[in-house]
Motif scaffolding. Sequence first.
Motif, PDB file in Angstrom:
ATOM      1  N   TRP A 947      -2.083  -2.069   7.225  1.00 58.66           N
ATOM      2  CA  TRP A 947      -1.994  -1.319   5.979  1.00 58.66           C
ATOM      3  C   TRP A 947      -2.801  -0.024   6.073  1.00 58.66           C
ATOM      4  CZ3 TRP A 947       1.503  -3.219   2.706  1.00 58.66           C
ATOM      5  CH2 TRP A 947       1.865  -4.556   2.889  1.00 58.66           C
ATOM      6  N   PRO A 948      -2.282   1.056   5.533  1.00 56.98           N
ATOM      7  CA  PRO A 948      -2.988   2.350   5.651  1.00 56.98           C
ATOM      8  C   PRO A 948      -4.257   2.390   4.816  1.00 56.98           C
ATOM      9  CG  PRO A 948      -1.039   2.577   4.268  1.00 56.98           C
ATOM     10  CD  PRO A 948      -0.983   1.199   4.834  1.00 56.98           C
ATOM     11  N   TRP A 949      -5.291   3.009   5.412  1.00 53.49           N
ATOM     12  CA  TRP A 949      -6.551   3.222   4.698  1.00 53.49           C
ATOM     13  C   TRP A 949      -6.478   4.576   3.977  1.00 53.49           C
ATOM     14  CZ3 TRP A 949      -9.710  -0.923   5.290  1.00 53.49           C
ATOM     15  CH2 TRP A 949      -9.530  -1.713   6.443  1.00 53.49           C
ATOM     16  N   PHE A 950      -7.348   4.746   3.007  1.00 53.56           N
ATOM     17  CA  PHE A 950      -7.488   6.084   2.418  1.00 53.56           C
ATOM     18  C   PHE A 950      -8.895   6.214   1.848  1.00 53.56           C
ATOM     19  CE2 PHE A 950      -6.036   3.313  -0.923  1.00 53.56           C
ATOM     20  CZ  PHE A 950      -6.635   3.758  -2.093  1.00 53.56           C
ATOM     21  N   SER A 951      -9.434   7.393   1.991  1.00 55.26           N
ATOM     22  CA  SER A 951     -10.768   7.696   1.468  1.00 55.26           C
ATOM     23  C   SER A 951     -10.721   8.835   0.465  1.00 55.26           C
ATOM     24  CB  SER A 951     -11.724   8.038   2.622  1.00 55.26           C
ATOM     25  OG  SER A 951     -11.205   9.108   3.386  1.00 55.26           O
ATOM     26  N   CYS A 952      -9.504   9.254   0.100  1.00 59.26           N
ATOM     27  CA  CYS A 952      -9.323  10.249  -0.956  1.00 59.26           C
ATOM     28  C   CYS A 952      -7.915  10.078  -1.520  1.00 59.26           C
ATOM     29  CB  CYS A 952      -9.525  11.668  -0.417  1.00 59.26           C
ATOM     30  SG  CYS A 952      -8.369  12.118   0.900  1.00 59.26           S
ATOM     31  N   TYR A 953      -7.703  10.591  -2.728  1.00 56.43           N
ATOM     32  CA  TYR A 953      -6.393  10.484  -3.364  1.00 56.43           C
ATOM     33  C   TYR A 953      -5.448  11.544  -2.806  1.00 56.43           C
ATOM     34  CZ  TYR A 953      -8.471   7.223  -6.670  1.00 56.43           C
ATOM     35  OH  TYR A 953      -9.090   6.132  -7.238  1.00 56.43           O
ATOM     36  N   PRO A 954      -4.136  11.346  -2.874  1.00 59.58           N
ATOM     37  CA  PRO A 954      -3.408  10.248  -3.523  1.00 59.58           C
ATOM     38  C   PRO A 954      -3.352   8.988  -2.669  1.00 59.58           C
ATOM     39  CG  PRO A 954      -1.850  11.755  -2.552  1.00 59.58           C
ATOM     40  CD  PRO A 954      -3.208  12.374  -2.331  1.00 59.58           C
ATOM     41  N   VAL A 955      -2.982   7.909  -3.335  1.00 60.02           N
ATOM     42  CA  VAL A 955      -2.834   6.622  -2.662  1.00 60.02           C
ATOM     43  C   VAL A 955      -1.573   6.675  -1.797  1.00 60.02           C
ATOM     44  CG1 VAL A 955      -2.542   4.142  -3.024  1.00 60.02           C
ATOM     45  CG2 VAL A 955      -3.908   5.482  -4.615  1.00 60.02           C
ATOM     46  N   PRO A 956      -1.616   6.126  -0.582  1.00 62.28           N
ATOM     47  CA  PRO A 956      -0.407   6.108   0.267  1.00 62.28           C
ATOM     48  C   PRO A 956       0.784   5.491  -0.469  1.00 62.28           C
ATOM     49  CG  PRO A 956      -2.317   5.417   1.537  1.00 62.28           C
ATOM     50  CD  PRO A 956      -2.786   5.567   0.127  1.00 62.28           C
ATOM     51  N   ARG A 957       1.973   6.046  -0.231  1.00 60.43           N
ATOM     52  CA  ARG A 957       3.174   5.661  -0.970  1.00 60.43           C
ATOM     53  C   ARG A 957       3.620   4.221  -0.685  1.00 60.43           C
ATOM     54  NH1 ARG A 957       6.194   9.370  -3.404  1.00 60.43           N
ATOM     55  NH2 ARG A 957       8.066   8.105  -3.101  1.00 60.43           N
ATOM     56  N   CYS A 958       3.174   3.657   0.419  1.00 57.55           N
ATOM     57  CA  CYS A 958       3.630   2.306   0.762  1.00 57.55           C
ATOM     58  C   CYS A 958       3.148   1.252  -0.239  1.00 57.55           C
ATOM     59  CB  CYS A 958       3.186   1.922   2.169  1.00 57.55           C
ATOM     60  SG  CYS A 958       1.402   1.746   2.336  1.00 57.55           S
ATOM     61  N   TYR A 959       2.165   1.619  -1.047  1.00 57.51           N
ATOM     62  CA  TYR A 959       1.652   0.655  -2.023  1.00 57.51           C
ATOM     63  C   TYR A 959       2.450   0.653  -3.333  1.00 57.51           C
ATOM     64  CZ  TYR A 959      -2.334   0.272   1.131  1.00 57.51           C
ATOM     65  OH  TYR A 959      -3.125   0.056   2.230  1.00 57.51           O
ATOM     66  N   THR A 960       3.410   1.553  -3.466  1.00 59.24           N
ATOM     67  CA  THR A 960       4.300   1.548  -4.635  1.00 59.24           C
ATOM     68  C   THR A 960       5.711   1.236  -4.172  1.00 59.24           C
ATOM     69  OG1 THR A 960       4.638   3.937  -4.440  1.00 59.24           O
ATOM     70  CG2 THR A 960       2.900   3.194  -5.933  1.00 59.24           C
ATOM     71  N   LEU A 961       6.412   0.428  -4.972  1.00 56.55           N
ATOM     72  CA  LEU A 961       7.786   0.067  -4.658  1.00 56.55           C
ATOM     73  C   LEU A 961       8.741   0.945  -5.455  1.00 56.55           C
ATOM     74  CD1 LEU A 961       7.305  -3.809  -4.729  1.00 56.55           C
ATOM     75  CD2 LEU A 961       7.227  -2.297  -2.745  1.00 56.55           C
ATOM     76  N   ASP A 962      10.025   0.820  -5.193  1.00 59.65           N
ATOM     77  CA  ASP A 962      11.015   1.639  -5.895  1.00 59.65           C
ATOM     78  C   ASP A 962      10.999   1.304  -7.378  1.00 59.65           C
ATOM     79  OD1 ASP A 962      11.761   2.779  -3.517  1.00 59.65           O
ATOM     80  OD2 ASP A 962      13.358   1.312  -3.138  1.00 59.65           O
ATOM     81  N   PRO A 963      10.985   2.324  -8.242  1.00 56.04           N
ATOM     82  CA  PRO A 963      10.962   2.059  -9.686  1.00 56.04           C
ATOM     83  C   PRO A 963      12.292   1.504 -10.161  1.00 56.04           C
ATOM     84  CG  PRO A 963      11.228   4.401  -9.281  1.00 56.04           C
ATOM     85  CD  PRO A 963      10.996   3.770  -7.945  1.00 56.04           C
ATOM     86  N   PRO A 964      12.304   0.795 -11.298  1.00 55.37           N
ATOM     87  CA  PRO A 964      13.561   0.232 -11.830  1.00 55.37           C
ATOM     88  C   PRO A 964      14.440   1.331 -12.421  1.00 55.37           C
ATOM     89  CG  PRO A 964      11.766  -0.150 -13.357  1.00 55.37           C
ATOM     90  CD  PRO A 964      11.138   0.451 -12.134  1.00 55.37           C
ATOM     91  N   ASP A 965      15.732   1.052 -12.501  1.00 48.45           N
ATOM     92  CA  ASP A 965      16.667   1.975 -13.160  1.00 48.45           C
ATOM     93  C   ASP A 965      16.574   1.772 -14.663  1.00 48.45           C
ATOM     94  OD1 ASP A 965      17.588   3.035 -10.788  1.00 48.45           O
ATOM     95  OD2 ASP A 965      19.072   1.445 -10.527  1.00 48.45           O
ATOM     96  N   ILE A 966      16.234   2.841 -15.363  1.00 51.26           N
ATOM     97  CA  ILE A 966      16.079   2.776 -16.813  1.00 51.26           C
ATOM     98  C   ILE A 966      17.142   3.657 -17.443  1.00 51.26           C
ATOM     99  CG2 ILE A 966      14.500   3.206 -18.730  1.00 51.26           C
ATOM    100  CD1 ILE A 966      12.206   2.725 -16.759  1.00 51.26           C
ATOM    101  N   LEU A 967      17.788   3.165 -18.473  1.00 48.64           N
ATOM    102  CA  LEU A 967      18.992   3.792 -19.013  1.00 48.64           C
ATOM    103  C   LEU A 967      18.747   5.095 -19.746  1.00 48.64           C
ATOM    104  CD1 LEU A 967      20.997   0.677 -20.198  1.00 48.64           C
ATOM    105  CD2 LEU A 967      21.151   1.924 -18.056  1.00 48.64           C
ATOM    106  N   HIS A 968      17.483   5.555 -19.785  1.00 45.95           N
ATOM    107  CA  HIS A 968      17.231   6.887 -20.325  1.00 45.95           C
ATOM    108  C   HIS A 968      17.907   7.936 -19.463  1.00 45.95           C
ATOM    109  CE1 HIS A 968      14.652   6.686 -23.791  1.00 45.95           C
ATOM    110  NE2 HIS A 968      13.906   5.753 -23.212  1.00 45.95           N
ATOM    111  N   THR A 969      18.047   7.600 -18.183  1.00 46.97           N
ATOM    112  CA  THR A 969      18.627   8.562 -17.245  1.00 46.97           C
ATOM    113  C   THR A 969      20.132   8.403 -17.116  1.00 46.97           C
ATOM    114  OG1 THR A 969      18.229   7.016 -15.444  1.00 46.97           O
ATOM    115  CG2 THR A 969      16.498   8.616 -15.921  1.00 46.97           C
ATOM    116  N   SER A 970      20.723   7.444 -17.838  1.00 51.93           N
ATOM    117  CA  SER A 970      22.168   7.207 -17.726  1.00 51.93           C
ATOM    118  C   SER A 970      22.778   7.089 -19.115  1.00 51.93           C
ATOM    119  CB  SER A 970      22.456   5.936 -16.911  1.00 51.93           C
ATOM    120  OG  SER A 970      21.819   6.013 -15.661  1.00 51.93           O
ATOM    121  N   PRO A 971      22.872   8.163 -19.824  1.00 52.39           N
ATOM    122  CA  PRO A 971      23.372   8.101 -21.192  1.00 52.39           C
ATOM    123  C   PRO A 971      24.788   7.582 -21.288  1.00 52.39           C
ATOM    124  CG  PRO A 971      23.275  10.376 -20.414  1.00 52.39           C
ATOM    125  CD  PRO A 971      22.618   9.567 -19.387  1.00 52.39           C
TER     126      PRO A 971
END
Length: 1305
Positions: A947-971
């Motif tokens: 797992w990647p280390w970090f000593s300053c921000y931002p946090v490495p992207r591997c710690y966030t997963l793909d966000p859910p599809d929310i219907l605000h973007t699909s009228p």
Amino acid sequence: MSELFAEDEVELQSLVKQFLRSISDKISSAPSPECAEEILLHLEETDKNFHNYEFVKYLRQYVENALGSVVEEETNNLTREDGQHATGSGHDTLIHAVTERTRYSAEYQQMIHTLKNTMITVVESLKNKSEEDQLRKEEMHQEKQHRQSNIQFTDNCSDSGSSFSQSYGFFRQEQLQILAEKLDSSKPKEVRWEALKVLCRAPTSDVLSCESWSSLRLNLCVALSEPDPDLSDNALRFFAKSLSSSPLNVTREIYTSLAKSVESSFLSHKLSFPSGSATIDINRPEISHLLKQIRLMNDFQKEVTNFWIRHPEKYMEEVIENTFSLLSFHHEHGSPGTERVLEPVHLLALLDIKATWFKKWMHGYYSRAVILRLLERKYKSVAVAALQQCIKYNESCERFTNDTTESEEQRSIGLVQRSVYSGKELEYCCFVHSLCVLGKLIIYTNGKKLFPIKIRKYKDPVTLTDLVVILLNIMYKHPRPLDGDCSHAGSDVLSPSTLVMEALWMLCEQTECATECLYQTPVIEKLLAPVIALLNGQKAELKSPAATLSLIADILARIANTDRGLALFLFEKNLVAAHSERTFAAHIIVQFTQRLLDKELPSLCESDMPHSLCGAFILVCRQMYNTCDGLQVLRPYGLHKALAAAWKKTSSLSERVQTPVPGAGAGSSTQELQNILIWEETLLDSLLNFGATPKGLLLLQQTGAINECVSYMFSRFTKKLQVSSCEKFGYGVMVTQVAATAPGVVALHSSGFIRALVLELWSVLECSSDDVRVVRPKPTPIDPIDRSCLKSFLYLVNLLSSSQSVWELLGRQPLANKSEYTLREMPTSIPDLIDRLIAVNSDVKIHSLFRYEESHTFGLRLLNVLCCNLDSFLLLESQYNICSMLLQSQMRNVTDPDSSEGTIIIDSLSVERNHVLVRVSVIGGPSERRLPPRDLQEGEGEHPYPWPWFSCYPVPRCYTLDPPDILHTSPVLCLSSDSEISAFLSSWKDPKNDGSWMEACRTLYCKVMASKPNVLTGKVLADLLEKVVAHLSNSASECFFSPARYKAEEKTVKNAVLSSVEQLGINTCLKYGIYLRLLKEEAANDLALLMKHVKIFLSTQRVKTSSELITHQEGYPGHDWLASTVFLIMAGNMEKSLCLLVSLSSLLTSAFIWPARIHASIHFPKEVAESGIPPVYWCTAHYVEMLLKAEVPLVHSAFKMSGFTPSQMCLHWLTQCFWNYLDWTEICHYICTCVVMGPDYQVYMCVAIFKHLQPDILQHTQSQELQVFLKEEPIQGFSFTNHLEFMGVLEHKYRDIVLTDMKMI
């Protein structure tokens, strides 16, 4: 001294003889030579006079003379070799080394050889003299035989005689055949007597294995029944010796012979049972002889259980059957209408009044199965006789009580050993014996199958319930011990009430037995009949009301301590009270308790009712109100107020009692003060037990006695005492419950509990208890938190689980950050602990720790659990800059600190810091973020920590997963015809007066949630919330709080200041909204503006409090997570969010899903608003615990065993709207469900989550990490869709209770 001289041998003979005389009692009690040898080998451990014996002194002096020089020389040699052995921790090592070398020296071998040879000579000389003395004794014995005919039975037939004083010879078969012939009943008495004497000296094994044993046994049985004591006692002596030294296949024959002999004696003598003033003298020859035989049988009965499992079952069955045959003698051979005769059971009861033999037989399944089978099939008359004896005693109770004055009852019965007994005393002994037999029978399933039992002169068979009622009636007639009733020294152990209570206690401990015997309407009616009579102003027909009522309260408390018994008291109308109306037992009990507290029962007050009676009934109530169900029933009576008033009155009395002055009659005042203090502690303990439930804790806080109660709890907690005699657990759960609230944790702090906890942790973590590390060093801990520290760690987790507790303990508390820490300086508070174990940001702090890595790891693990609560994290970050400190520590922990290119060193601390940093920096549910594990990879060729280390921000992207599809973007999807909810909402036109619209909306909502839950996101969800809240807030019937009117001036909003905690909360929400693609960077200003509006709006809804709680000083302690959630649902639209929140504030739902809105609210009574306890705790969490016990009992039990509470997790989850525990979609469904379906769905959802987590909860309870698991891990796999049906079932069963109580806030 290398050899012993002749004079030494003479002296040794004298010393050994004296030594053996001194310990003869110990040796003679040994059943075998092997046991005697064991006694001698361990004599120094068991005999305090060991070193005072002259023989021991002689041996010690001899060893010192022989080996003294050797020991001194070896000591000097070893000391010169290694100086550390002389003093300090190596002293034991020195002793061990000198001992080993001395044992292998030539002097030691010579000493042992000489001593051994001399002792052999001495022992042989003593043995020869002993044999000569034995021969002389035998000659004298023949002359004295006739003068010893009246010798005590205990000497004649005891089976514990010493085998070391007996002289055995070998008998041939011919000799034994001759003895058998001499024992024939046709031979003269002198011949038979001589033959018996010879037989008693013969080895038992030879006699029992001879060919003529059958004829011998028959002749012995005849001799046993002879009236001449010379013959019968000698025969009995042989039987006693045989029973003690023979295998079961032989002893069963002897036991059978004894039983048959006793039975034939009872048949032939037909001894009359004493009636009226007549007595029976056990010194009469025929009685004495029977007693001796039954005594021997009883001794065998009590010992045979130790070895009969090693033999075939048929041997055991024969012994049992012969016993039952003897006990049923009267019923098979007696005839009605004749004079009553003495039975074997009467004499057996005299010898073993509490039926110890039967209790031992029933203890193991091996024998119990045979006993119950024989009783059922062949010897039911034994059980019938026992039951008849209890019924007979019960019928005589009234007459006996009236005929006997108090002085007669308490008369002394003389010496312990008596020879004369009256008929009543024999009857009582038989009653006690029968009661003990029945009490043991009915606790087993097959024993209960013997009931109902048909009794002569009774129309209906006697059931188990009838038996319990009979026993209670006996207890009512004899609440105190009757000294003249029994054949023993009149102790309370054998009083009727004590015996009945013992039997009832056994029933209470067995769930099945209690259900069949105690949890029956006739029994409860019998128990509470005196209570109801007193409540109705009538006189209870009790001999001693206070004593009897105390016993009744004891039984009621034990019944109420079980789930089934509690339900019987709370929910079953099984009692007839005043005006012939049926009511619940709980109502009767609490009303009676209140009358006792208020001293409104004249009949008891006149008798100077002791406080113990009132305390006994308070304990019964306590078993009810320390549960959620019980508190629900008892709360309307205001028992907490009555207890608090009594405590305040007693406390003032204890202050007014004068201090005893020497010589001024101090005895009475000291006793008075002691009684007052005991009563005061009883009241405090009873008040404290309200803290066992969330709602009860609120009631306790309102009494004003919470600080005193917690101090009392701490005093008992430090002594590791249980909560009460009925509780199986200590105070762990109660401490956790109290610590969940601000006033509770303040009380814990002021009591010294937290200080003691921190000091204990530090002593275990940093101060070693092992002072001899040279001999046995302490093992290096393998787990991140050593098992020795785990208990303290879990206590801290429980203590700091609630954000309100963290705020009270850490708010406005800076860290010391000293320039120097002494090694003996110990932390005494939570800020000190954080300073020493978590904020280790300087070399000074590192060097102040003896075990830096282990201690800092402990601190980081604790920090990780604390940061799981978002409000706690925001406080830590705003005051101590936790993130910055962790990043700097990571930056310093590199391979090349002077270069910017160095890589972070992989160790336990860097792994822990990385985990904490990811946890606090990334927001999201189980499928929205990825937390790095704490374990290193062990696979070959793999990187130990990929797992990647970090000593300053931002946090490495591997710690966030793909966000859910929310219907605000699909009228387009929102307007699709497939979306029924969209079509329903689009047709909405201010349905203010349409009462059916809300029902249709709920029906459609449930349908969509069950079939297409993904539709309820984004704009559809926002529209649904807007329109439902608007409809409910415009409905007078649905508007719970007065409609809010809010309009803030722009200047006021602009000048509003957000705290650092609120600013950090805004940043956290902004990051989550951007990740979900619901917000953009510029939304920060709108969110800040919304928070200012909400802050101004809610400030007008709060009372001005004088509370000293930190959580009441500056508005709501923490971030408003509900407002942030609404802002994200509205996709960053500030105006819509504010409008929705203002409208929502008038609904009942807002009191539970919006903690900031209800904090210190003006809508509450002042004492509730100032309590610092939110309704989401004392209402929602309370009902979660209540429903868990009924619907998911395994989870409820798991929490209790772990010392954690479901209410703490509910408070944690609900306060932060499940952020970090559920995915965004499920969070939206939670908010929407509570608004659309009702606030009680908040309770049902928590119960559904616990049910979903049941396998994990049970697993982690076993590994003692339940609270850590629930806090650190997200709720994996939970979906509203899958549990909506279960929530609907809960709504159907509990809405009337839960929602009704929610409306009473």
